[in-house]
Design a protein around this motif. Sequence first.
Motif, PDB file in Angstrom:
ATOM      1  N   ARG A 118      60.765  49.917  32.909  1.00  0.00           N
ATOM      2  CA  ARG A 118      59.938  49.389  31.992  1.00  0.00           C
ATOM      3  C   ARG A 118      59.856  50.345  30.356  1.00  0.00           C
ATOM      4  NH1 ARG A 118      55.204  51.110  35.376  1.00  0.00           N
ATOM      5  NH2 ARG A 118      55.137  49.028  36.978  1.00  0.00           N
ATOM      6  N   SER A 119      60.474  51.340  30.511  1.00  0.00           N
ATOM      7  CA  SER A 119      60.363  52.300  28.454  1.00  0.00           C
ATOM      8  C   SER A 119      61.558  51.547  28.362  1.00  0.00           C
ATOM      9  CB  SER A 119      61.015  53.550  29.329  1.00  0.00           C
ATOM     10  OG  SER A 119      61.110  54.280  27.991  1.00  0.00           O
ATOM     11  N   TYR A 120      62.440  51.449  28.869  1.00  0.00           N
ATOM     12  CA  TYR A 120      64.021  50.879  27.620  1.00  0.00           C
ATOM     13  C   TYR A 120      63.680  49.418  27.492  1.00  0.00           C
ATOM     14  CZ  TYR A 120      69.705  49.493  28.355  1.00  0.00           C
ATOM     15  OH  TYR A 120      70.652  49.626  27.907  1.00  0.00           O
ATOM     16  N   TYR A 121      63.223  48.510  28.703  1.00  0.00           N
ATOM     17  CA  TYR A 121      62.627  47.367  28.405  1.00  0.00           C
ATOM     18  C   TYR A 121      61.802  47.411  27.026  1.00  0.00           C
ATOM     19  CZ  TYR A 121      59.233  43.090  28.555  1.00  0.00           C
ATOM     20  OH  TYR A 121      58.543  42.455  28.171  1.00  0.00           O
ATOM     21  N   ASN A 122      60.444  48.102  27.086  1.00  0.00           N
ATOM     22  CA  ASN A 122      59.630  48.005  26.344  1.00  0.00           C
ATOM     23  C   ASN A 122      60.071  48.572  24.406  1.00  0.00           C
ATOM     24  OD1 ASN A 122      57.651  47.790  27.631  1.00  0.00           O
ATOM     25  ND2 ASN A 122      57.026  50.413  27.630  1.00  0.00           N
ATOM     26  N   ASP A 123      61.112  48.861  24.530  1.00  0.00           N
ATOM     27  CA  ASP A 123      62.013  49.356  23.388  1.00  0.00           C
ATOM     28  C   ASP A 123      63.085  48.244  23.034  1.00  0.00           C
ATOM     29  OD1 ASP A 123      60.794  51.810  22.841  1.00  0.00           O
ATOM     30  OD2 ASP A 123      62.562  53.549  23.755  1.00  0.00           O
ATOM     31  N   LEU A 124      63.390  47.617  23.721  1.00  0.00           N
ATOM     32  CA  LEU A 124      64.485  46.041  24.000  1.00  0.00           C
ATOM     33  C   LEU A 124      63.292  44.800  22.960  1.00  0.00           C
ATOM     34  CD1 LEU A 124      67.339  46.649  22.963  1.00  0.00           C
ATOM     35  CD2 LEU A 124      66.348  48.521  24.302  1.00  0.00           C
ATOM     36  N   HIS A 125      62.568  44.653  24.487  1.00  0.00           N
ATOM     37  CA  HIS A 125      61.326  43.186  23.870  1.00  0.00           C
ATOM     38  C   HIS A 125      61.348  43.522  22.365  1.00  0.00           C
ATOM     39  CE1 HIS A 125      59.461  40.581  25.533  1.00  0.00           C
ATOM     40  NE2 HIS A 125      57.945  40.856  24.629  1.00  0.00           N
ATOM     41  N   PRO A 126      61.533  44.132  21.202  1.00  0.00           N
ATOM     42  CA  PRO A 126      60.920  43.312  20.444  1.00  0.00           C
ATOM     43  C   PRO A 126      62.149  42.388  19.747  1.00  0.00           C
ATOM     44  CG  PRO A 126      60.028  45.153  20.711  1.00  0.00           C
ATOM     45  CD  PRO A 126      61.098  45.146  21.597  1.00  0.00           C
ATOM     46  N   PHE A 127      62.647  42.745  20.299  1.00  0.00           N
ATOM     47  CA  PHE A 127      63.997  41.851  19.461  1.00  0.00           C
ATOM     48  C   PHE A 127      64.577  40.968  20.033  1.00  0.00           C
ATOM     49  CE2 PHE A 127      64.651  46.844  19.416  1.00  0.00           C
ATOM     50  CZ  PHE A 127      65.412  46.942  17.491  1.00  0.00           C
ATOM     51  N   GLY A 128      64.424  40.646  20.978  1.00  0.00           N
ATOM     52  CA  GLY A 128      64.419  39.398  22.808  1.00  0.00           C
ATOM     53  C   GLY A 128      63.949  38.494  21.452  1.00  0.00           C
ATOM     54  N   ALA A 129      64.350  37.301  22.381  1.00  0.00           N
ATOM     55  CA  ALA A 129      63.459  36.084  22.126  1.00  0.00           C
ATOM     56  C   ALA A 129      62.538  35.090  22.314  1.00  0.00           C
ATOM     57  CB  ALA A 129      65.110  34.812  22.953  1.00  0.00           C
ATOM     58  N   GLY A 130      61.288  35.966  23.808  1.00  0.00           N
ATOM     59  CA  GLY A 130      60.449  35.793  23.885  1.00  0.00           C
ATOM     60  C   GLY A 130      60.216  36.134  25.657  1.00  0.00           C
ATOM     61  N   GLY A 131      61.446  34.700  26.271  1.00  0.00           N
ATOM     62  CA  GLY A 131      61.334  34.641  27.787  1.00  0.00           C
ATOM     63  C   GLY A 131      62.061  35.536  28.497  1.00  0.00           C
ATOM     64  N   ALA A 132      62.194  35.679  29.623  1.00  0.00           N
ATOM     65  CA  ALA A 132      63.091  36.236  30.007  1.00  0.00           C
ATOM     66  C   ALA A 132      63.384  35.721  31.207  1.00  0.00           C
ATOM     67  CB  ALA A 132      62.810  37.234  31.150  1.00  0.00           C
ATOM     68  N   TYR A 133      64.254  35.787  31.906  1.00  0.00           N
ATOM     69  CA  TYR A 133      64.802  35.096  33.863  1.00  0.00           C
ATOM     70  C   TYR A 133      64.052  35.052  34.260  1.00  0.00           C
ATOM     71  CZ  TYR A 133      68.654  32.945  37.060  1.00  0.00           C
ATOM     72  OH  TYR A 133      68.746  32.440  38.383  1.00  0.00           O
ATOM     73  N   MET A 134      63.845  33.867  35.097  1.00  0.00           N
ATOM     74  CA  MET A 134      62.266  34.212  35.758  1.00  0.00           C
ATOM     75  C   MET A 134      63.263  34.846  37.331  1.00  0.00           C
ATOM     76  SD  MET A 134      62.345  31.772  38.510  1.00  0.00           S
ATOM     77  CE  MET A 134      61.027  30.848  38.912  1.00  0.00           C
ATOM     78  N   ASN A 135      64.746  34.386  37.531  1.00  0.00           N
ATOM     79  CA  ASN A 135      64.744  35.350  38.785  1.00  0.00           C
ATOM     80  C   ASN A 135      64.736  36.843  38.601  1.00  0.00           C
ATOM     81  OD1 ASN A 135      64.718  33.320  40.931  1.00  0.00           O
ATOM     82  ND2 ASN A 135      66.899  32.842  39.800  1.00  0.00           N
ATOM     83  N   PHE A 136      64.931  37.257  37.115  1.00  0.00           N
ATOM     84  CA  PHE A 136      65.473  38.828  37.483  1.00  0.00           C
ATOM     85  C   PHE A 136      63.761  39.535  36.580  1.00  0.00           C
ATOM     86  CE2 PHE A 136      69.599  38.188  35.122  1.00  0.00           C
ATOM     87  CZ  PHE A 136      69.872  38.305  36.439  1.00  0.00           C
ATOM     88  N   MET A 137      62.550  38.726  37.401  1.00  0.00           N
ATOM     89  CA  MET A 137      61.250  39.602  37.128  1.00  0.00           C
ATOM     90  C   MET A 137      61.058  39.908  38.560  1.00  0.00           C
ATOM     91  SD  MET A 137      58.988  37.170  33.956  1.00  0.00           S
ATOM     92  CE  MET A 137      59.878  35.211  34.802  1.00  0.00           C
ATOM     93  N   MET A 138      59.686  40.598  38.129  1.00  0.00           N
ATOM     94  CA  MET A 138      58.994  41.371  39.120  1.00  0.00           C
ATOM     95  C   MET A 138      57.533  40.162  38.867  1.00  0.00           C
ATOM     96  SD  MET A 138      60.603  43.944  40.579  1.00  0.00           S
ATOM     97  CE  MET A 138      59.279  44.492  41.497  1.00  0.00           C
ATOM     98  N   GLU A 139      56.263  40.532  39.838  1.00  0.00           N
ATOM     99  CA  GLU A 139      55.153  40.081  39.122  1.00  0.00           C
ATOM    100  C   GLU A 139      55.264  39.961  37.373  1.00  0.00           C
ATOM    101  OE1 GLU A 139      53.415  37.497  43.319  1.00  0.00           O
ATOM    102  OE2 GLU A 139      54.648  40.352  43.924  1.00  0.00           O
ATOM    103  N   GLU A 140      55.037  39.293  36.990  1.00  0.00           N
ATOM    104  CA  GLU A 140      54.587  39.877  35.656  1.00  0.00           C
ATOM    105  C   GLU A 140      53.195  39.259  35.007  1.00  0.00           C
ATOM    106  OE1 GLU A 140      57.516  40.780  33.153  1.00  0.00           O
ATOM    107  OE2 GLU A 140      59.269  41.502  34.806  1.00  0.00           O
ATOM    108  N   GLY A 141      52.811  37.682  35.261  1.00  0.00           N
ATOM    109  CA  GLY A 141      51.657  37.392  34.975  1.00  0.00           C
ATOM    110  C   GLY A 141      52.250  36.222  34.764  1.00  0.00           C
ATOM    111  N   GLU A 142      51.244  35.227  34.719  1.00  0.00           N
ATOM    112  CA  GLU A 142      51.661  33.719  33.614  1.00  0.00           C
ATOM    113  C   GLU A 142      51.548  34.241  32.214  1.00  0.00           C
ATOM    114  OE1 GLU A 142      47.293  31.575  34.033  1.00  0.00           O
ATOM    115  OE2 GLU A 142      48.471  29.696  33.006  1.00  0.00           O
ATOM    116  N   ASP A 143      50.890  34.601  31.321  1.00  0.00           N
ATOM    117  CA  ASP A 143      52.024  34.594  30.128  1.00  0.00           C
ATOM    118  C   ASP A 143      53.389  35.045  30.046  1.00  0.00           C
ATOM    119  OD1 ASP A 143      48.656  35.147  29.115  1.00  0.00           O
ATOM    120  OD2 ASP A 143      49.039  36.721  28.241  1.00  0.00           O
ATOM    121  N   ARG A 144      53.510  35.357  31.004  1.00  0.00           N
ATOM    122  CA  ARG A 144      55.046  35.617  30.561  1.00  0.00           C
ATOM    123  C   ARG A 144      55.404  34.553  31.084  1.00  0.00           C
ATOM    124  NH1 ARG A 144      58.476  38.144  27.887  1.00  0.00           N
ATOM    125  NH2 ARG A 144      59.987  39.637  29.317  1.00  0.00           N
TER     126      ARG A 144
END
Length: 459
Positions: free
Chosen positions: A398-424
């Motif tokens: 989580r902490s790794y993700y939180n720090d890198l997410h601001p550099f990202g394009a917005g979404g993620a590969y749905m097969n690499f996600m836990m249950e993260e809800g509708e917004d994601r």
Amino acid sequence: MSLQQAITDFRGQFRGVVLEPGDAQYDESRKVYNGMIDRRPALIAKCAGVADVMAAVRMAHANGLAVSIRGGGHNAAGLGVCDDGLVIDLSAINYVRVDPTERTVLVGAGCKWSDVDHATHAFGLAVPSGIIASTGVGGLTLGGGMGHLSRKYGLTIDNLLSVDMVLADGSFVVANADENPDLFWAVRGGGGNFGIVTSFLFEAHPVSMVCAGPMLWNLEDAADVMKWYREFITQAPEEMNGFFAVLGVPPGPPFPEELHLRTMCGIVWCYQGSIEQANAILEPIRCYRPPAFEFFAPMPFPMLQGMFDPIYPSGLQWYWKADFFKELSDAAIEKHLEHAAKLPTWQSTMHLYPVNGKVNRVGEADTAFSYRDVVWSEVIVGVDADPSNAGRITDWARSYYNDLHPFGAGGAYMNFMMEEGEDRIRATYRGNYARLAAIKAKYDPTNFFHVNQNIKPAG
Ligand SMILES: Cc1cc2nc3c(=O)[nH]c(=O)nc-3n(C[C@H](O)[C@H](O)[C@H](O)COP(=O)(O)OP(=O)(O)OC[C@H]3O[C@@H](n4cnc5c(N)ncnc54)[C@H](O)[C@@H]3O)c2cc1C
């Protein structure tokens, strides 16, 4: 009719195996790959064929049971199994037929990629898939499918020609470019939202021997290697794939003992061509930052596909986070190094899979998979055998993700996600979400298939 009576009737018409709590195989059959998941379905229906899938869907409908669809059981969030509902387990629908003349492969929905690789290799062919052979064909394909052959041949869905499906009302349809094209569009990235695919028809490609394997560097070299890699992988020939990793060195051969369990960075290569060509392409990095270790050699493609399976047996604890990236800035690299240094366990890892080349040449509205304009798909996984470490690996990811997410394009590969809800999920499908929701409303208006990264029916 009571549920128990309905189950008795269902057993009478079902050809495969039906399991209830208390049955000998029940506990083994409810386990999925991710050991963090512990769910207790009311019923597990191990289907022998399409007729069983239709009967199972109708039984669940008639008795108000939630349904989860299980292919290879590898899903990050464990979506192949549910509490109190009916697991429609496809693992026994396991066949592969290769047509070497047409270069097509018909695959039963219960196959793992090792089944497909084994069958196609005999004909000097391969279907683009992932990097781990024990992953199920069903979930990987319906989410997109990225791996060693993506730069050259695209995602797995870019090589999908047709599917057979059982819909929410228990009816059977075919979906391809000519029949039910809206459904065919949606299943190419939309996951298990639209129905149960019982077979996949793929295009295969002439891939037999590849030059492949990992190169490893000490973390002190990681910044330089990443800066070199970000330029290299956007210009390299598409026959060359290389995913970047932060990793712990496995404690066994072929890795030398002095490196065992050390945190390092690496690139796992796969080149479709001769070893001489591969070495010429990789000479710059070998000269610039000589790897501390490498295991790069010609090998049959299925050997590469199975290379990491022993490191990741079923039943480990896994916590997943993911993002897409268009670039790898110096500031992002700094953050990567910070979190690499805190790798909590040797099986925990961060991968950057290149999804450029052919993947980028498919339009973002051509299939449900919308992120066609990025260079990398990142996955961060905290992994360990010991359940008492679940908190530690989760916090790190989580902490790794939180720090890198601001550099990202917005979404993620749905097969690499836990249950993260509708917004994601909306962020992942971007402009394709509304069309997916409309197709969901047409084929599954009551959201019968909701144990998944759920797309809600429009309206
Ligand atoms: C160790 C590991 C490595 C991985 N590496 C890669 C990789 O390199 N590339 C990549 O792209 N992905 C990779 N993945 C992610 C993988 O794509 C997903 O975990 C995928 O969901 C696995 O498919 P499965 O059939 O095994 O899943 P399951 O858990 O069986 O199913 C997951 C979900 O998929 C849907 N589903 C499955 N089969 C069907 C079907 N026949 N019809 C309708 N819906 C269905 C359902 O919604 C179901 O809930 C990896 C996963 C693991 C655990």
